[in-house]
Enzyme design. Structure first.
Site, PDB file in Angstrom:
ATOM      1  N   ASP A 290      10.692  83.160 -38.087  1.00 28.99           N
ATOM      2  CA  ASP A 290      12.019  82.542 -38.021  1.00 28.99           C
ATOM      3  C   ASP A 290      12.173  81.779 -36.712  1.00 28.99           C
ATOM      4  O   ASP A 290      12.046  82.355 -35.630  1.00 28.99           O
ATOM      5  CB  ASP A 290      13.099  83.626 -38.115  1.00 28.99           C
ATOM      6  CG  ASP A 290      14.474  83.007 -38.147  1.00 28.99           C
ATOM      7  OD1 ASP A 290      14.887  82.553 -39.232  1.00 28.99           O
ATOM      8  OD2 ASP A 290      15.130  82.934 -37.087  1.00 28.99           O
TER       9      ASP A 290
ATOM     10  N   TYR B 243      16.149  77.260 -29.916  1.00 20.03           N
ATOM     11  CA  TYR B 243      15.423  78.306 -29.182  1.00 20.03           C
ATOM     12  C   TYR B 243      14.469  77.714 -28.140  1.00 20.03           C
ATOM     13  O   TYR B 243      13.977  78.430 -27.270  1.00 20.03           O
ATOM     14  CB  TYR B 243      14.631  79.224 -30.132  1.00 20.03           C
ATOM     15  CG  TYR B 243      15.455  79.940 -31.191  1.00 20.03           C
ATOM     16  CD1 TYR B 243      16.847  80.043 -31.083  1.00 20.03           C
ATOM     17  CD2 TYR B 243      14.843  80.512 -32.297  1.00 20.03           C
ATOM     18  CE1 TYR B 243      17.590  80.686 -32.063  1.00 20.03           C
ATOM     19  CE2 TYR B 243      15.591  81.175 -33.275  1.00 20.03           C
ATOM     20  CZ  TYR B 243      16.956  81.239 -33.159  1.00 20.03           C
ATOM     21  OH  TYR B 243      17.680  81.885 -34.131  1.00 20.03           O
TER      22      TYR B 243
ATOM     23  N   LYS C 226      16.220  75.742 -38.021  1.00 17.17           N
ATOM     24  CA  LYS C 226      17.673  75.540 -38.155  1.00 17.17           C
ATOM     25  C   LYS C 226      18.140  74.265 -37.455  1.00 17.17           C
ATOM     26  O   LYS C 226      17.677  73.955 -36.346  1.00 17.17           O
ATOM     27  CB  LYS C 226      18.419  76.748 -37.558  1.00 17.17           C
ATOM     28  CG  LYS C 226      17.853  78.079 -38.019  1.00 17.17           C
ATOM     29  CD  LYS C 226      18.633  79.288 -37.574  1.00 17.17           C
ATOM     30  CE  LYS C 226      17.824  80.549 -37.874  1.00 17.17           C
ATOM     31  NZ  LYS C 226      16.879  80.931 -36.823  1.00 17.17           N
TER      32      LYS C 226
ATOM     33  N   HIS D 275      22.588  75.822 -38.647  1.00 16.65           N
ATOM     34  CA  HIS D 275      22.595  76.985 -37.752  1.00 16.65           C
ATOM     35  C   HIS D 275      23.987  77.607 -37.607  1.00 16.65           C
ATOM     36  O   HIS D 275      24.138  78.833 -37.574  1.00 16.65           O
ATOM     37  CB  HIS D 275      22.049  76.559 -36.376  1.00 16.65           C
ATOM     38  CG  HIS D 275      21.454  77.675 -35.579  1.00 16.65           C
ATOM     39  ND1 HIS D 275      20.422  77.493 -34.708  1.00 16.65           N
ATOM     40  CD2 HIS D 275      21.752  78.993 -35.531  1.00 16.65           C
ATOM     41  CE1 HIS D 275      20.108  78.663 -34.146  1.00 16.65           C
ATOM     42  NE2 HIS D 275      20.915  79.580 -34.636  1.00 16.65           N
TER      43      HIS D 275
END
Ligand code: A2P
Length: 317
Positions: free
Chosen positions: A46, A51, A80, A113
């Site tokens: 994931d 990130y 996302k 997201h």
């Protein structure tokens, strides 16, 4: 072959019920973590643009494919769309950037997201002089229409949502040509999401639990916040099943049919978290864990408070 069961998606694809989370995994640590995870048997990773580590995740995937450990099709990769790319003309650009960072031709699942947009196309966290996040009023229903095009162009096999509430999911369902196959939400015993999971189930939407261990490394954690992994109410289960509290928390999700993606960059803990397919929790123990629910949210999206599309304000669930 991986021993992890899969869950069917409404479009005919399937998703391993257990995967590796990469939120908060530092770029310098995540390549090794993903390589270790794949060696251990993880087949679901994931990711997300925000990130800041998709290049490093991609490097690990490439290595394991080059080594012949996996083929691309053995792996389920999620990413996302970040809040600054909700405007319809930015969605494909963001998708391509993620594909480029991951070094992949396609991903398996692309999620919006958050339902709320931020001021577009600049910094990922655009702020005003007071340090407050600058919002955008793009409607996520319009963003969804641009997400559907990504499936038609085969950049992603499936599309879905993250952090949307029931009413917001209904709005997407009402106007969609391609239905969301998955909702990713914070989920653990303090916030077991029973109603939202039932709602999703009745609409053919699978659910993924993020922060299944209570995200002890979330950046805004305060010293006296409750520590789910250390909750004494879990101790007797740990003793009864001879499993760690982390393994009990993860098995709780898997056994209720919820996909889960614990984050770890530590090889021992990556292996520990995977080692949950050799025992079953008794139904009465699942009920006992359900009783921990207290609406406890570790990720309340404080920066988005006041946004008209904030998912956790003014809505029952
Ligand atoms: P680390 O990456 O050093 O292993 P969540 O998935 O709920 O966001 O939780 C992630 C956090 O939990 C990270 O701080 C991670 O640290 C830690 N963690 C992951 N697996 C375990 C485990 N089996 N036992 C204790 N802590 C864990």
């Amino acid at each position: 072959m991986s021993s992890v069961p899969s869950v069917s998606l409404s479009n005919g694809f399937s998703i391993p019920i257990f995967g590796l989370g990469t939120w908060k995994s530092k770029p310098g640590e995540v390549t090794q973590a993903v390589k270790d995870a794949i060696d251990i048997g993880y087949r679901h990773i994931d990711c997300a643009h925000v990130y800041g580590n998709e290049k490093e995740v991609g490097a690990a995937i490439k290595d394991k494919i080059d080594e012949g450990v996996i083929n691309r099709d053995d792996l389920f990769v999620t990413s996302k769309l970040w809040n600054t790319f909700h405007r319809v003309d930015l969605v494909e650009k963001a998708m391509k950037e993620t594909l480029n960072n991951l070094g992949l031709d396609y991903i398996d699942l692309y999620l919006i997201h958050w339902p709320l947009g931020y001021k577009e196309d600049g910094e990922l966290f655009p702020t005003d002089e007071q340090g407050k996040i600058q919002f955008s009023n793009v409607d996520y229903v319009d963003t969804w229409k641009a997400m559907e095009k990504l499936v038609e162009k085969e950049y992603t096999r499936s599309i879905g949502l993250s952090n949307f509430n029931k009413r917001q999911i209904e709005r997407v369902l009402d106007s969609s040509t391609i239905k969301p196959v998955n909702l990713q939400i914070e989920c653990h015993p303090y916030l077991n999401q029973k109603k939202l999971i039932e709602f999703c189930k009745s609409n053919g939407i699978t659910v993924t639990a993020y922060s299944p261990l209570g995200s002890p490394d979330r950046p805004w954690a305060k010293p006296d916040d409750p520590q789910l992994l250390e909750d004494e109410k879990l101790n007797f289960l740990s003793e009864k099943y001879k499993k760690t509290t982390a393994q009990i928390l993860l098995k709780y999700q898997v056994q209720r049919g919820v996909i889960t993606i614990p984050k770890s960059v530590n090889k021992g803990r990556i292996a520990e978290n995977f080692n949950i397919f050799d025992f079953e929790l008794d139904p009465k123990d699942l009920e006992y864990i359900n009783g921990f629910d207290c609406g406890g949210r570790f990720c309340p999206m404080t920066a988005g408070v006041g946004h008209p599309h904030h998912p956790f304000e003014n809505d029952e669930y």
